[in-house]
Design a protein around this motif. Structure first.
Motif, PDB file in Angstrom:
ATOM      1  N   VAL A 115       0.858  -1.182   0.000  1.00 43.79           N
ATOM      2  CA  VAL A 115       0.000   0.000   0.000  1.00 43.79           C
ATOM      3  C   VAL A 115       0.893   1.229   0.000  1.00 43.79           C
ATOM      4  N   ILE A 116       0.696   2.087  -1.006  1.00 44.68           N
ATOM      5  CA  ILE A 116       1.530   3.277  -1.188  1.00 44.68           C
ATOM      6  C   ILE A 116       0.626   4.503  -1.064  1.00 44.68           C
ATOM      7  N   PRO A 117       0.717   5.226   0.066  1.00 38.08           N
ATOM      8  CA  PRO A 117      -0.165   6.388   0.244  1.00 38.08           C
ATOM      9  C   PRO A 117       0.279   7.594  -0.584  1.00 38.08           C
ATOM     10  N   VAL A 118      -0.712   8.390  -0.974  1.00 36.44           N
ATOM     11  CA  VAL A 118      -0.448   9.655  -1.656  1.00 36.44           C
ATOM     12  C   VAL A 118      -0.080  10.670  -0.579  1.00 36.44           C
ATOM     13  N   SER A 119       0.926  11.502  -0.841  1.00 43.02           N
ATOM     14  CA  SER A 119       1.336  12.488   0.159  1.00 43.02           C
ATOM     15  C   SER A 119       0.256  13.548   0.338  1.00 43.02           C
ATOM     16  N   GLU A 120       0.244  14.159   1.500  1.00 45.65           N
ATOM     17  CA  GLU A 120      -0.754  15.184   1.805  1.00 45.65           C
ATOM     18  C   GLU A 120      -0.696  16.331   0.799  1.00 45.65           C
ATOM     19  N   GLN A 121       0.514  16.709   0.368  1.00 42.37           N
ATOM     20  CA  GLN A 121       0.662  17.815  -0.577  1.00 42.37           C
ATOM     21  C   GLN A 121       0.073  17.499  -1.940  1.00 42.37           C
ATOM     22  N   ALA A 122       0.036  16.207  -2.298  1.00 41.98           N
ATOM     23  CA  ALA A 122      -0.451  15.828  -3.622  1.00 41.98           C
ATOM     24  C   ALA A 122      -1.948  15.524  -3.641  1.00 41.98           C
ATOM     25  N   LYS A 123      -2.570  15.451  -2.473  1.00 44.13           N
ATOM     26  CA  LYS A 123      -4.006  15.157  -2.432  1.00 44.13           C
ATOM     27  C   LYS A 123      -4.793  16.381  -2.873  1.00 44.13           C
ATOM     28  N   PRO A 124      -5.861  16.161  -3.615  1.00 44.31           N
ATOM     29  CA  PRO A 124      -6.702  17.295  -3.983  1.00 44.31           C
ATOM     30  C   PRO A 124      -7.341  17.881  -2.719  1.00 44.31           C
ATOM     31  N   ARG A 125      -7.461  19.154  -2.695  1.00 42.96           N
ATOM     32  CA  ARG A 125      -8.078  19.780  -1.526  1.00 42.96           C
ATOM     33  C   ARG A 125      -8.960  20.926  -1.981  1.00 42.96           C
ATOM     34  N   LYS A 126      -9.882  21.270  -1.147  1.00 44.00           N
ATOM     35  CA  LYS A 126     -10.827  22.350  -1.417  1.00 44.00           C
ATOM     36  C   LYS A 126     -10.235  23.634  -0.852  1.00 44.00           C
ATOM     37  N   VAL A 127     -10.257  24.667  -1.644  1.00 38.65           N
ATOM     38  CA  VAL A 127      -9.785  25.978  -1.206  1.00 38.65           C
ATOM     39  C   VAL A 127     -11.013  26.817  -0.893  1.00 38.65           C
ATOM     40  N   ALA A 128     -11.051  27.341   0.318  1.00 44.33           N
ATOM     41  CA  ALA A 128     -12.192  28.161   0.731  1.00 44.33           C
ATOM     42  C   ALA A 128     -12.094  29.534   0.081  1.00 44.33           C
ATOM     43  N   VAL A 129     -13.186  29.974  -0.455  1.00 43.99           N
ATOM     44  CA  VAL A 129     -13.245  31.303  -1.065  1.00 43.99           C
ATOM     45  C   VAL A 129     -13.938  32.227  -0.070  1.00 43.99           C
ATOM     46  N   GLN A 130     -13.260  33.309   0.250  1.00 43.60           N
ATOM     47  CA  GLN A 130     -13.816  34.242   1.223  1.00 43.60           C
ATOM     48  C   GLN A 130     -14.186  35.536   0.515  1.00 43.60           C
ATOM     49  N   ALA A 131     -15.254  36.130   0.987  1.00 43.37           N
ATOM     50  CA  ALA A 131     -15.684  37.406   0.408  1.00 43.37           C
ATOM     51  C   ALA A 131     -14.743  38.510   0.888  1.00 43.37           C
ATOM     52  N   ALA A 132     -14.462  39.447  -0.011  1.00 48.16           N
ATOM     53  CA  ALA A 132     -13.607  40.574   0.361  1.00 48.16           C
ATOM     54  C   ALA A 132     -14.399  41.498   1.281  1.00 48.16           C
ATOM     55  N   PRO A 133     -13.759  42.051   2.300  1.00 54.24           N
ATOM     56  CA  PRO A 133     -14.482  42.953   3.200  1.00 54.24           C
ATOM     57  C   PRO A 133     -14.859  44.232   2.460  1.00 54.24           C
ATOM     58  N   ARG A 134     -16.069  44.673   2.705  1.00 49.73           N
ATOM     59  CA  ARG A 134     -16.542  45.901   2.057  1.00 49.73           C
ATOM     60  C   ARG A 134     -16.186  47.091   2.937  1.00 49.73           C
ATOM     61  N   ALA A 135     -15.819  48.144   2.295  1.00 42.25           N
ATOM     62  CA  ALA A 135     -15.553  49.368   3.059  1.00 42.25           C
ATOM     63  C   ALA A 135     -16.901  50.030   3.324  1.00 42.25           C
ATOM     64  N   GLU A 136     -17.231  50.148   4.568  1.00 46.08           N
ATOM     65  CA  GLU A 136     -18.517  50.750   4.903  1.00 46.08           C
ATOM     66  C   GLU A 136     -18.386  52.271   4.854  1.00 46.08           C
ATOM     67  N   LYS A 137     -19.327  52.895   4.186  1.00 44.84           N
ATOM     68  CA  LYS A 137     -19.325  54.368   4.088  1.00 44.84           C
ATOM     69  C   LYS A 137     -20.097  54.920   5.249  1.00 44.84           C
ATOM     70  N   GLU A 138     -19.533  55.922   5.843  1.00 41.98           N
ATOM     71  CA  GLU A 138     -20.220  56.566   6.948  1.00 41.98           C
ATOM     72  C   GLU A 138     -21.065  57.698   6.401  1.00 41.98           C
ATOM     73  N   VAL A 139     -22.308  57.657   6.673  1.00 41.42           N
ATOM     74  CA  VAL A 139     -23.196  58.674   6.188  1.00 41.42           C
ATOM     75  C   VAL A 139     -23.475  59.628   7.364  1.00 41.42           C
ATOM     76  N   THR A 140     -23.197  60.880   7.147  1.00 42.10           N
ATOM     77  CA  THR A 140     -23.470  61.867   8.183  1.00 42.10           C
ATOM     78  C   THR A 140     -24.398  62.908   7.643  1.00 42.10           C
ATOM     79  N   ALA A 141     -25.295  63.348   8.478  1.00 43.16           N
ATOM     80  CA  ALA A 141     -26.237  64.392   8.080  1.00 43.16           C
ATOM     81  C   ALA A 141     -25.702  65.724   8.590  1.00 43.16           C
ATOM     82  N   SER A 142     -25.741  66.701   7.764  1.00 42.45           N
ATOM     83  CA  SER A 142     -25.265  68.014   8.220  1.00 42.45           C
ATOM     84  C   SER A 142     -26.462  68.938   8.419  1.00 42.45           C
ATOM     85  N   ALA A 143     -26.407  69.691   9.454  1.00 40.80           N
ATOM     86  CA  ALA A 143     -27.472  70.645   9.749  1.00 40.80           C
ATOM     87  C   ALA A 143     -27.089  71.977   9.141  1.00 40.80           C
ATOM     88  N   SER A 144     -27.930  72.531   8.368  1.00 41.43           N
ATOM     89  CA  SER A 144     -27.641  73.832   7.800  1.00 41.43           C
ATOM     90  C   SER A 144     -28.496  74.889   8.368  1.00 41.43           C
TER      91      SER A 144
END
Length: 144
Positions: A115-144
């Protein structure tokens, strides 16, 4: 079922074996398949003493050696003797991506399984895709 002894056939077989220039190690038949995350090599070695089986790894070279000795008493008169005896040898070059340190072998019912095992580096693996963080815009109300 009767077996007939043909002395000419036996003489032909004896002459062939005596004149055989190979007289080196015989090749053992093998099967090799992949089963999930490992490869399985099965080699036919019927009648071989398990103590004579030797499996070596040298870098990427896998070597299997075995010895079959036929018992022969002095008073034995052979009528047919077709089973080969002597040394058996098989060498395979292993590719990259195998875990040579994790190779295991066992011998059962005349079949050597490696029995000849495949090395961990050669095994197919799933790569997790992460969402890029969104830059939140700060909305400010100005009093005139």
């Amino acid at each position: 079922m009767a077996m007939y002894w043909d002395p000419f056939r036996e003489l032909d077989r004896l002459a062939t074996s005596m004149l055989d220039s190979r007289q080196g190690p015989r090749v053992m038949p093998i099967d090799l398949h992949r089963d999930g995350d490992h490869y399985v090599l099965n080699a036919d070695l019927p009648g071989v003493d398990p103590g004579s089986v030797d499996v070596d790894i040298d870098g990427q070279l896998l070597t299997i050696r075995a010895e079959r000795t036929l018992r022969s008493e002095e008073e034995t008169q052979w009528l047919v003797r077709e089973r080969p005896s002597g040394s058996f040898l098989r060498q395979l070059t292993l590719g990259d991506g195998l875990d040579t340190a994790g190779i295991s072998a066992h011998y059962e019912n005349g079949v050597l399984s490696v029995v000849i095992p495949v090395s961990e580096q050669a095994k197919p693996r799933k790569v997790a895709v992460q969402a890029a963080p969104r830059a939140e815009k700060e909305v400010t109300a100005s009093a005139s």
